[in-house]
Motif scaffolding. Structure first.
Motif, PDB file in Angstrom:
ATOM      1  N   GLY A  15       1.546   3.617 -10.569  1.00 50.37           N
ATOM      2  CA  GLY A  15       2.518   3.417 -11.642  1.00 50.37           C
ATOM      3  C   GLY A  15       1.969   2.694 -12.855  1.00 50.37           C
ATOM      4  O   GLY A  15       2.431   2.925 -13.968  1.00 50.37           O
ATOM      5  N   LYS A  16       0.984   1.821 -12.658  1.00 46.95           N
ATOM      6  CA  LYS A  16       0.376   1.095 -13.774  1.00 46.95           C
ATOM      7  C   LYS A  16      -1.081   0.842 -13.428  1.00 46.95           C
ATOM      8  O   LYS A  16      -1.382   0.322 -12.357  1.00 46.95           O
ATOM      9  CB  LYS A  16       1.111  -0.226 -14.029  1.00 46.95           C
ATOM     10  CG  LYS A  16       0.652  -0.967 -15.282  1.00 46.95           C
ATOM     11  CD  LYS A  16       1.498  -2.224 -15.487  1.00 46.95           C
ATOM     12  CE  LYS A  16       1.112  -2.959 -16.764  1.00 46.95           C
ATOM     13  NZ  LYS A  16       1.948  -4.167 -16.973  1.00 46.95           N
ATOM     14  N   ILE A  17      -1.970   1.197 -14.322  1.00 43.79           N
ATOM     15  CA  ILE A  17      -3.396   1.054 -14.040  1.00 43.79           C
ATOM     16  C   ILE A  17      -3.775  -0.424 -13.973  1.00 43.79           C
ATOM     17  O   ILE A  17      -3.206  -1.271 -14.673  1.00 43.79           O
ATOM     18  CB  ILE A  17      -4.244   1.783 -15.116  1.00 43.79           C
ATOM     19  CG1 ILE A  17      -5.654   2.087 -14.588  1.00 43.79           C
ATOM     20  CG2 ILE A  17      -4.309   0.989 -16.412  1.00 43.79           C
ATOM     21  CD1 ILE A  17      -5.672   3.134 -13.513  1.00 43.79           C
ATOM     22  N   ALA A  28       5.587   0.199  -5.998  1.00 42.50           N
ATOM     23  CA  ALA A  28       5.958  -1.036  -6.695  1.00 42.50           C
ATOM     24  C   ALA A  28       6.917  -1.879  -5.868  1.00 42.50           C
ATOM     25  O   ALA A  28       6.852  -3.118  -5.894  1.00 42.50           O
ATOM     26  CB  ALA A  28       6.564  -0.714  -8.054  1.00 42.50           C
ATOM     27  N   ASN A  29       7.800  -1.236  -5.113  1.00 39.22           N
ATOM     28  CA  ASN A  29       8.736  -1.969  -4.263  1.00 39.22           C
ATOM     29  C   ASN A  29       8.004  -2.660  -3.121  1.00 39.22           C
ATOM     30  O   ASN A  29       8.330  -3.800  -2.750  1.00 39.22           O
ATOM     31  CB  ASN A  29       9.791  -1.016  -3.708  1.00 39.22           C
ATOM     32  CG  ASN A  29      10.558  -0.290  -4.788  1.00 39.22           C
ATOM     33  OD1 ASN A  29      10.127   0.767  -5.228  1.00 39.22           O
ATOM     34  ND2 ASN A  29      11.655  -0.831  -5.252  1.00 39.22           N
ATOM     35  N   ALA A  30       7.005  -1.968  -2.572  1.00 36.53           N
ATOM     36  CA  ALA A  30       6.206  -2.572  -1.506  1.00 36.53           C
ATOM     37  C   ALA A  30       5.421  -3.764  -2.029  1.00 36.53           C
ATOM     38  O   ALA A  30       5.291  -4.795  -1.359  1.00 36.53           O
ATOM     39  CB  ALA A  30       5.263  -1.529  -0.913  1.00 36.53           C
ATOM     40  N   LEU A  31       4.904  -3.652  -3.261  1.00 36.98           N
ATOM     41  CA  LEU A  31       4.145  -4.749  -3.855  1.00 36.98           C
ATOM     42  C   LEU A  31       5.034  -5.968  -4.086  1.00 36.98           C
ATOM     43  O   LEU A  31       4.631  -7.102  -3.813  1.00 36.98           O
ATOM     44  CB  LEU A  31       3.517  -4.307  -5.178  1.00 36.98           C
ATOM     45  CG  LEU A  31       2.677  -5.352  -5.918  1.00 36.98           C
ATOM     46  CD1 LEU A  31       1.542  -5.855  -5.042  1.00 36.98           C
ATOM     47  CD2 LEU A  31       2.136  -4.771  -7.220  1.00 36.98           C
ATOM     48  N   THR A  32       6.249  -5.749  -4.556  1.00 40.12           N
ATOM     49  CA  THR A  32       7.196  -6.862  -4.755  1.00 40.12           C
ATOM     50  C   THR A  32       7.466  -7.571  -3.439  1.00 40.12           C
ATOM     51  O   THR A  32       7.481  -8.811  -3.372  1.00 40.12           O
ATOM     52  CB  THR A  32       8.504  -6.335  -5.362  1.00 40.12           C
ATOM     53  OG1 THR A  32       8.232  -5.756  -6.642  1.00 40.12           O
ATOM     54  CG2 THR A  32       9.516  -7.472  -5.531  1.00 40.12           C
ATOM     55  N   SER A  38       0.815  -1.204   0.000  1.00 41.15           N
ATOM     56  CA  SER A  38       0.000   0.000   0.000  1.00 41.15           C
ATOM     57  C   SER A  38       0.848   1.251   0.000  1.00 41.15           C
ATOM     58  O   SER A  38       1.962   1.261   0.530  1.00 41.15           O
ATOM     59  CB  SER A  38      -0.882  -0.012   1.262  1.00 41.15           C
ATOM     60  OG  SER A  38      -1.536   1.220   1.447  1.00 41.15           O
ATOM     61  N   GLY A  39       0.284   2.315  -0.598  1.00 45.21           N
ATOM     62  CA  GLY A  39       0.876   3.631  -0.440  1.00 45.21           C
ATOM     63  C   GLY A  39       0.497   4.243   0.894  1.00 45.21           C
ATOM     64  O   GLY A  39       0.978   5.307   1.249  1.00 45.21           O
TER      65      GLY A  39
END
Length: 306
Positions: free
Chosen positions: A227-229, A121-125, A71-72
């Motif tokens: 960053g990406k829909i 994106a780093n958190a998602l990875t 999450s942001g």
């Protein structure tokens, strides 16, 4: 997928767990006409995200390993809150750019929090790696049917409250909120997707004909910086022929200040983004067009009261 039935079921499922947020008609902001506002920043944990989190947890079987989410900030707080209320353990990954107030909010909701360097994106990875290692259930912030159906309850609720608008303006990050709105409304009302010029994920995807990676920055990046829909949002945007606009950061900040000065609503930049499109002229209604704005979040990066 029959989105109408999915959102109707979600609406009934989460009703006892979420706030029926207030709406108002307001003539101000220098627009010269009245607009409808739905104050979803008054939702649990300060954003609409609690709807998707509760719908996911109530409609799917949560494993013993618990939940994991990237999450942001707002989604992480919502998942942490829902997990706490429903008795599940949660691991939340957020980027440093989430800001101290959102990080503190997640901690107060009792989740195991890990802050990672870089962007969402780093958190998602990191969250995906944790999912693979532990068997925890990933609660995606925007690109999952249960999340989208949960967010769609905002629009179902607003219509139940007597929404009187031809057009609804909604801010876009990863696309879960606007996907829920498009899924519920179809083409019954015009939807305007509003994005920061420094994070135009849907706008770029529509121009390219497919979801594409976009560099994100700016004042709203910790909430609208996916960053990406999401694919669900992109598909619905094409089906409904959504109207997409982008706004500069200074317009977002101006709308944020206007919401405070004129209505005493304290919102984060993402929460003011949809309104900014009207104020700066990125979207100009036709004569007689009735317009409404969804105010989606109130979690500023820094706690205004310390």
């Amino acid at each position: 997928m029959n989105w109408q039935s999915e959102i109707t079921a979600a609406h009934q499922r989460v009703a006892a767990h979420v706030v029926r947020t207030p709406v108002l008609d307001f003539n101000g902001f220098g627009l010269g006409h009245s607009i409808g506002l739905k104050l979803e920043q008054m939702q649990h944990t300060g954003s609409f995200k609690a709807r998707g989190a509760f719908n996911t947890l109530l409609s799917l079987d949560v494993p013993k390993a618990g939940l994991v989410a990237a999450s942001g900030g707002n989604h992480g707080a919502a998942v942490a809150y829902a997990a706490q209320k429903l008795g599940h353990k949660a691991k939340i990954f957020v980027p440093e750019m989430a800001g101290p107030a959102k990080i503190a909010l997640i901690e107060r909701c009792g989740a195991d929090l890990q802050v990672v360097s870089g962007v969402y994106a780093n958190a998602l990875t990191a969250a995906q790696a944790y999912e693979q290692e532990t068997g925890a259930m990933q609660v995606h912030a925007y690109d999952a049917p249960a999340t989208v159906a949960g967010q769609g309850t905002v629009m179902a609720e607003w219509e139940d409250q007597g929404l009187d608008a031809d057009t609804v303006l909604i801010a876009v990050g990863g696309g879960g909120l606007i996907a829920g709105a498009m899924a519920w409304l179809g083409r019954r009302r015009k939807i305007v997707a509003v994005e920061p010029a420094l994070a135009p994920t849907l706008n770029e995807a529509l121009a390219a004909g497919e979801p594409t990676q976009v560099e994100v920055s700016g004042v709203a990046a910790n909430a609208l910086g996916a960053g990406k829909i999401g694919q669900i949002c992109f598909d619905l945007a094409q089906q409904t022929q959504v109207h997409s606009v982008v706004v500069p950061d200074d317009a977002i900040t101006a709308a944020q200040i206007a919401l405070w000065k004129e209505t005493r609503q304290l919102v984060e930049p993402a929460g003011a983004t949809a309104l900014s499109a009207l104020m700066c002229g990125a979207y100009t209604p036709a004569k007689g067009e009735k317009v409404a704005v969804l105010v989606c979040g109130g979690n500023l990066s820094d706690d205004p009261f310390g």
